[in-house]
Design a protein around this motif. Structure first.
Motif, short mmCIF file in Angstrom:
data_model
loop_
_atom_site.label_atom_id
_atom_site.label_comp_id
_atom_site.label_asym_id
_atom_site.label_seq_id
_atom_site.Cartn_x
_atom_site.Cartn_y
_atom_site.Cartn_z
N LEU A 214 4.40 7.17 -21.02
CA LEU A 214 4.17 8.14 -20.66
C LEU A 214 2.58 8.85 -21.27
O LEU A 214 2.11 9.53 -20.10
N ALA A 215 2.28 8.53 -22.03
CA ALA A 215 0.84 9.59 -22.60
C ALA A 215 -0.06 8.72 -21.93
O ALA A 215 -1.60 8.97 -21.47
N GLY A 216 -0.32 7.61 -21.85
CA GLY A 216 -1.60 6.63 -21.33
C GLY A 216 -1.24 7.12 -19.71
O GLY A 216 -2.37 7.14 -18.84
N ARG A 217 -0.30 7.35 -18.86
CA ARG A 217 -0.44 7.78 -17.88
C ARG A 217 -0.52 9.17 -17.35
O ARG A 217 -1.55 9.35 -16.21
N LEU A 218 -0.40 10.18 -19.28
CA LEU A 218 -1.00 10.81 -18.36
C LEU A 218 -2.59 10.71 -18.30
O LEU A 218 -3.16 11.88 -17.68
N LYS A 219 -2.38 10.19 -18.83
CA LYS A 219 -4.32 10.31 -19.49
C LYS A 219 -4.97 9.53 -18.48
O LYS A 219 -6.16 10.12 -17.71
N ARG A 220 -5.07 9.55 -17.36
CA ARG A 220 -5.26 8.45 -16.48
C ARG A 220 -4.85 9.45 -15.07
O ARG A 220 -6.15 9.27 -14.47
N ARG A 221 -4.24 10.47 -15.34
CA ARG A 221 -3.94 11.09 -13.88
C ARG A 221 -5.09 12.33 -14.64
O ARG A 221 -5.14 12.96 -13.91
N GLY A 222 -5.56 12.81 -15.94
CA GLY A 222 -6.29 13.80 -16.00
C GLY A 222 -6.11 14.31 -17.06
O GLY A 222 -6.08 15.27 -16.63
N SER A 223 -4.51 14.98 -17.17
CA SER A 223 -3.21 15.98 -17.35
C SER A 223 -4.25 16.02 -19.22
O SER A 223 -4.15 15.34 -19.79
N PRO A 224 -3.90 17.30 -19.18
CA PRO A 224 -4.21 18.00 -20.63
C PRO A 224 -3.23 18.02 -21.49
O PRO A 224 -3.41 18.34 -22.82
N VAL A 225 -1.96 17.69 -20.41
CA VAL A 225 -0.94 17.84 -21.39
C VAL A 225 -1.35 16.53 -22.90
O VAL A 225 -1.27 15.53 -22.85
N ARG A 226 -0.63 17.24 -24.40
CA ARG A 226 -0.76 16.82 -25.35
C ARG A 226 0.72 15.35 -25.47
O ARG A 226 1.82 16.23 -25.39
N VAL A 227 0.23 15.04 -26.04
CA VAL A 227 2.03 13.83 -26.17
C VAL A 227 2.50 13.60 -28.06
O VAL A 227 1.22 12.86 -28.69
N TYR A 228 3.48 13.96 -28.61
CA TYR A 228 3.76 13.13 -29.92
C TYR A 228 4.45 13.26 -30.47
O TYR A 228 5.69 13.61 -29.53
N HIS A 229 5.05 12.09 -31.15
CA HIS A 229 6.96 12.56 -31.25
C HIS A 229 7.13 13.35 -32.80
O HIS A 229 6.77 14.18 -32.72
N VAL A 230 8.70 13.41 -32.17
CA VAL A 230 9.48 15.00 -32.38
C VAL A 230 8.95 14.89 -33.87
O VAL A 230 9.10 16.16 -34.55
#
Length: 249
Positions: A214-230
């Motif tokens: 999901l992080a890779g897809r978010l970055k390719r879409r230019g999304s500012p959402v950050r991704v972390y393991h809980v």
């Protein structure tokens, strides 16, 4: 207890393993990381290579056999130890009982923290709106749903925004994303649409495979959402770059 690091944490995001160790130590556990541990064998098993999967499983069983508990920051890996190992050795009079004993002592991280050691809160802080993706293996094989959310509610400043279809697969599925990339990509985009609609600034989950996907897809879409393991958020380590961010490790 023995910490099962997982391949993805070891190779792609070591901070997840360090966060897990920090949480377990804070819970009063004596944490050991057996050097002889290897992959859980799930990729081989999912590809139909049962002989290779059994060989890998034997090394894991031997590495953790003397530990009171085995804990890992991954629903899919721990479901493999807990459910697949006894099936792999169902007809083996020697390895079958050993696999069953290991399975009975194997736990996903947030389940262990809440159900075994009774952790109810963490001294962490994150001033952000977050949402949580339920991975398929953790949810369906281990019943991981409420446990991470219970702990996240104790994080100071954190606001949890549930997304539509939180329990729907993200499209990673191990080898699935390699065999069916177009379907996998569409499933990830559908999931990301739900994430963005929630208004969340941060995406959390308990399986690195899902999160890397999901992080890779978010970055390719230019999304500012950050991704972390809980585990990283619960351990107060969310000040580091998120998964997929520049400088992330």
């Amino acid at each position: 207890m023995g910490l099962f690091v997982t391949c993805l944490a070891n190779m792609m995001r070591p901070s997840v393993a360090f966060a897990a160790a920090k949480l377990l130590t804070a819970a009063g556990c004596r944490v050991e990381v057996p050097e002889r541990q290897v992959c859980c064998g799930q990729p081989a098993l999912n590809s139909g290579a049962r002989g290779e999967a059994r060989s890998i499983a034997k090394q894991v069983i031997e590495a953790f056999e003397d530990h009171q508990h085995v804990v890992g920051p991954s629903g899919s890996c721990m479901a493999t130890l807990r459910h697949a190992y006894p099936t792999l050795f169902a007809d083996d009079p020697v390895w079958g009982p050993r696999a069953q004993r290991l399975a009975a002592r194997s736990w996903e991280l947030t389940s262990f923290l809440t159900e075994v050691v009774g952790m109810t809160d963490v001294p962490a802080h994150l001033a952000a709106t977050v949402t949580y993706h339920d991975s398929c293996s953790g949810l369906r094989e281990l019943g991981v749903k409420r446990q991470p959310r219970e702990l996240l509610r104790s994080v100071e400043g954190l606001r949890l925004a549930e997304i539509k279809d939180a329990e729907v697969c993200c499209g990673f599925g191990g080898a699935f994303c390699i065999k069916y990339p177009e379907i996998s990509g569409k499933m990830a985009d559908d999931k990301i649409g739900c994430i963005e609609a929630s208004g969340a600034e941060v995406l959390l989950g308990g399986d690195l495979g899902c999160l890397l996907h999901l992080a890779g897809r978010l970055k390719r879409r230019g999304s500012p959402v950050r991704v972390y393991h809980v585990a990283e958020v619960l351990a107060g380590m969310a000040d580091a770059p998120g998964i997929g961010d520049p400088g992330a490790a």
